[in-house]
Design an enzyme around this catalytic site. Structure first.
Site, PDB file in Angstrom:
ATOM      1  N   HIS A 117       0.807  -1.221   0.000  1.00  0.00           N
ATOM      2  CA  HIS A 117       0.000   0.000   0.000  1.00  0.00           C
ATOM      3  C   HIS A 117       0.834   1.263   0.000  1.00  0.00           C
ATOM      4  O   HIS A 117       0.388   2.322  -0.422  1.00  0.00           O
ATOM      5  CB  HIS A 117      -1.027  -0.040   1.129  1.00  0.00           C
ATOM      6  CG  HIS A 117      -2.161  -0.947   0.783  1.00  0.00           C
ATOM      7  ND1 HIS A 117      -2.170  -2.272   1.130  1.00  0.00           N
ATOM      8  CD2 HIS A 117      -3.254  -0.740   0.015  1.00  0.00           C
ATOM      9  CE1 HIS A 117      -3.248  -2.837   0.626  1.00  0.00           C
ATOM     10  NE2 HIS A 117      -3.925  -1.930  -0.047  1.00  0.00           N
TER      11      HIS A 117
ATOM     12  N   GLU B 160     -11.085 -11.124  -4.444  1.00  0.00           N
ATOM     13  CA  GLU B 160      -9.635 -11.031  -4.271  1.00  0.00           C
ATOM     14  C   GLU B 160      -9.089 -12.205  -3.470  1.00  0.00           C
ATOM     15  O   GLU B 160      -7.904 -12.265  -3.174  1.00  0.00           O
ATOM     16  CB  GLU B 160      -9.258  -9.691  -3.643  1.00  0.00           C
ATOM     17  CG  GLU B 160     -10.012  -9.320  -2.385  1.00  0.00           C
ATOM     18  CD  GLU B 160      -9.642  -7.942  -1.843  1.00  0.00           C
ATOM     19  OE1 GLU B 160      -8.655  -7.348  -2.294  1.00  0.00           O
ATOM     20  OE2 GLU B 160     -10.357  -7.455  -0.945  1.00  0.00           O
TER      21      GLU B 160
ATOM     22  N   ASP C 112      -4.480  -8.470  -4.185  1.00  0.00           N
ATOM     23  CA  ASP C 112      -4.589  -9.580  -3.239  1.00  0.00           C
ATOM     24  C   ASP C 112      -4.782 -10.917  -3.942  1.00  0.00           C
ATOM     25  O   ASP C 112      -4.231 -11.926  -3.512  1.00  0.00           O
ATOM     26  CB  ASP C 112      -5.742  -9.331  -2.261  1.00  0.00           C
ATOM     27  CG  ASP C 112      -5.324  -8.352  -1.183  1.00  0.00           C
ATOM     28  OD1 ASP C 112      -4.234  -8.552  -0.610  1.00  0.00           O
ATOM     29  OD2 ASP C 112      -6.050  -7.379  -0.936  1.00  0.00           O
TER      30      ASP C 112
ATOM     31  N   CYS D 197     -10.078  -3.387  -9.786  1.00  0.00           N
ATOM     32  CA  CYS D 197      -9.512  -2.191  -9.166  1.00  0.00           C
ATOM     33  C   CYS D 197      -8.110  -2.450  -8.614  1.00  0.00           C
ATOM     34  O   CYS D 197      -7.527  -1.599  -7.972  1.00  0.00           O
ATOM     35  CB  CYS D 197     -10.428  -1.645  -8.086  1.00  0.00           C
ATOM     36  SG  CYS D 197     -10.789  -2.841  -6.801  1.00  0.00           S
TER      37      CYS D 197
HETATM   38  C1  PEP Z   1      -6.633  -5.346  -4.426  1.00  0.00           C
HETATM   39  O1  PEP Z   1      -6.379  -6.171  -3.559  1.00  0.00           O
HETATM   40  O2  PEP Z   1      -6.394  -5.524  -5.635  1.00  0.00           O
HETATM   41  C2  PEP Z   1      -7.231  -4.050  -4.072  1.00  0.00           C
HETATM   42  C3  PEP Z   1      -7.611  -3.202  -5.005  1.00  0.00           C
HETATM   43  O3  PEP Z   1      -7.316  -3.726  -2.762  1.00  0.00           O
HETATM   44  P1  PEP Z   1      -6.063  -3.315  -1.858  1.00  0.00           P
HETATM   45  O4  PEP Z   1      -4.911  -3.027  -2.768  1.00  0.00           O
HETATM   46  O5  PEP Z   1      -6.461  -2.106  -1.098  1.00  0.00           O
HETATM   47  O6  PEP Z   1      -5.863  -4.509  -1.003  1.00  0.00           O
HETATM   48 MG    MG Z   2      -7.230  -5.994  -1.617  1.00  0.00          MG
END
Ligand code: PEP
Ligand code: MG
Length: 579
Positions: A191, A433, A457, A504
């Site tokens: 992140h 995910e 994920d 996403c």
């Molecule tokens: C993902 O896991 O692809 C996602 C968009 O959520 P995050 O990156 O916040 O875990």
């Molecule tokens: Mg995620």
């Protein structure tokens, strides 16, 4: 001049002075005191203990209110350290005997105290060392009258070099003062890396020797696209990178000029290209890059860099602001996803051995229904101000989805009873995910309105590779045939139930994969806003039959390398018509 190589995390070139940043660590110099100062030093020490105790009790109270008594009990261990008579008496005894400042003596006594714990063959006691360290930092800070070290304190533009930056550290960076950053640990989709893209600053992560080979004041070139770092470059190299930096900016500019084009293939298949945001301040940037709404609003950042838990009203105001700013386009608000690599310092969730497999996201929220419902109620209330959708992270199976939907229903009923308006047909989606969700997408599809594939994920869970661990970063491959098959399966299953299927995860904003995903039938691509114009342009350069062929061929390869080579080749073939 030396050249280093890390994992490219956020594109672009930055040139500037390095600033090594460490988490607060107090090194107290030895300082003698006179006989007459002893009483005052003891008093200072006792006051620091009392102040620290109050701070911890305060924190504990807030946490008990927001998250329940058992989470707050973590601080009991901290309080026990503060009340340890042996420790306190030893400090006072040494202070009188050696005639040294309270801070210096406390620091030394603590070191021995920690050593005792480390020598005991008991894992539980060993783990208490981090509690002791935590408390001792607080006591020392109070003894020295210092305030907590925060990232916003930079006065001039720097390239930050740190062992690690938490997502909340990154969120706290003042964009103007941090030109770029480098971390020793981390992966492409940690992140911290994702935040760098949102902030539109270059970043290189997983550069294991960064804090050893770079010193504060070194001049650095950081190339966030290739992962190359040059320390104290010569004039020729500097000039070369200045040119590249201008070229990078020009290309970005050329793409931005295409931002208002719709994402439509040459044979008129329309998809949506939306933005991912972490903070509402990113809205001007997403509009500037031509986002068609927000496909992922990571609300956990709203809980970071503060000492309490946001109230329902605060949530409501934030979501209302976003809904109004983006309407008539839609905003997918993802409910709280903490855990994994996103920790909230004030919540002090217990340390876990495998946090990405642990008490994270929907699991955490279902265990804290009051906290979860305050967010759900706020999203519902804000839904009358724009086009809001709601999405749950990390759903692993239908039971979890049902539990979340039950709490949503309860929240709706409460609002109805209270006479508060909300969009009664608000669309509810699940992030796909977790591999078990991907495999049961047909079951989940019956109880949601849309899917959004979280590849960040999905990749880590399906290849069993920690997304934030630089040691295994080489295995973290979106082009893995297993990942492609899972994605195709999710899209097809969603479509069979007439669901819209978006993505996403970072893969949605990686130009290499646009043609493959388009050909698989993805309906929405959501990404860091910087990537939007380029992805739209790629989509506009092909027809659906061409994209379908590309995706079918991509699915026929056995190795990641073959898929990747093929995808790059196909993208290059298109580049004749690129701006
Ligand atoms: C993902 O896991 O692809 C996602 C968009 O959520 P995050 O990156 O916040 O875990
Ligand atoms: Mg995620």
């Amino acid at each position: 001049m030396i050249e280093l190589k890390g994992i490219p995390a956020s594109g672009g070139i930055a040139i500037g002075p390095a600033h090594l940043w460490t988490k607060e660590e107090f090194v107290v110099a030895r300082q003698e005191i006179s006989e007459s100062q002893i009483a005052a030093q003891i008093q200072l020490f006792e006051e620091a203990l009392i102040k620290t105790r109050h701070e911890i009790l305060d924190l504990q109270k807030k946490i008990a209110e927001g998250m329940g008594q058992n989470v707050a009990e973590i601080f009991d261990a901290h309080l026990l350290v503060l009340e340890d008579r042996m420790l306190i008496e030893e400090v006072i005894f040494q202070l009188k005997k050696e005639k040294l400042t309270a801070a210096y003596v406390f620091q030394n006594v603590l070191k021995k105290y920690i050593q005792v714990f480390l020598n005991i063959e008991d894992e539980y006691l060993k783990e208490r060392v981090s509690d002791i360290n935590d408390v001792s930092r607080r006591v020392l800070r109070n003894l020295l009258g210092k305030s907590a070290k925060r990232l916003e304190d930079f006065k001039e533009k720097v390239i930050l070099v740190a062992n690690d930056l938490s997502p909340s550290d990154t969120a706290a960076m003042h964009k103007k003062n941090v030109l770029a950053f480098i971390t020793s640990i981390g992966g492409k989709t940690s992140h911290t890396a994702i935040m760098a893209k949102s902030m539109e600053i270059p970043a290189v992560v997983g550069l294991e020797t960064a804090t050893l080979k770079i010193a504060t004041g070194d001049i650095l070139i950081i190339d966030g696209t290739t992962g190359v770092i040059i320390v104290n470059p010569d004039e020729v190299t500097l000039e070369k990178y200045r040119k590249e930096s201008r070229a990078f900016k020009d290309t970005t500019q050329r793409y931005v000029s295409l931002k208002d084009e719709p994402a439509i293939t040459t044979d008129k298949r329309r998809v949506r290209v939306a933005a991912n945001i972490e903070l509402p301040d990113e809205i001007p940037s997403i509009i500037e890059h031509g986002a068609e709404g927000i496909g992922l609003y990571r609300t956990e950042f709203f809980y970071m860099n503060r000492t309490d838990i946001p109230s329902e009203e605060e949530h409501y105001q934030a979501y209302k602001f976003v809904a109004e700013a983006v309407k008539p386009q839609s905003v997918i608000i993802r409910t709280l996803d903490i855990g994994g690599d996103k920790f909230l310092s004030h919540l002090e969730v217990p340390h876990e051995m495998s946090p990405f497999l642990g008490w994270r996201a929907i699991r955490f929220c279902l265990a804290r229904p009051d906290m979860f419902k305050s967010q759900l109620r706020a999203i519902l209330r804000a839904s009358v101000h724009g086009n809001l959708k709601l999405m749950y992270p990390m759903i692993s199976g239908i039971e979890e989805l049902r539990q979340a939907n039950t709490l949503l229903e309860e929240s709706k009923n409460e609002l109805l009873r209270e006479g508060r308006p909300f969009d009664e047909s608000i669309k509810v989606g699940a992030m796909i995910e977790v591999p078990s969700a991907a495999m049961t997408a047909d079951i989940l599809a019956k109880e949601v309105d849309f899917f959004s594939i979280g590849t960040n994920d999905l990749i880590q869970y399906s290849i069993a590779v920690d997304r934030s661990n630089e040691k295994v970063a080489y295995l973290y491959e979106p082009a893995h045939p297993g990942v492609l098959r899972l994605i195709k399966n999710i899209i097809d299953t969603g479509h069979k139930s007439n669901l819209s299927v978006g993505m996403c995860g970072e893969m949605a904003g990686d130009p290499i994969f646009t043609l493959i995903l388009l050909g698989m039938g993805l309906d929405e691509f959501s990404m860091p806003s910087l990537m939007i114009p380029e992805i739209k342009h790629i989509i506009r350069s092909v027809s659906m039959p061409e994209a379908v062929n590309i995706s079918q061929e991509a699915l026929s390869f056995s190795t990641t390398k073959d898929v990747e080579g093929f995808a790059v080749r196909k993208l290059k073939e298109l580049s004749v018509s690129r701006p």
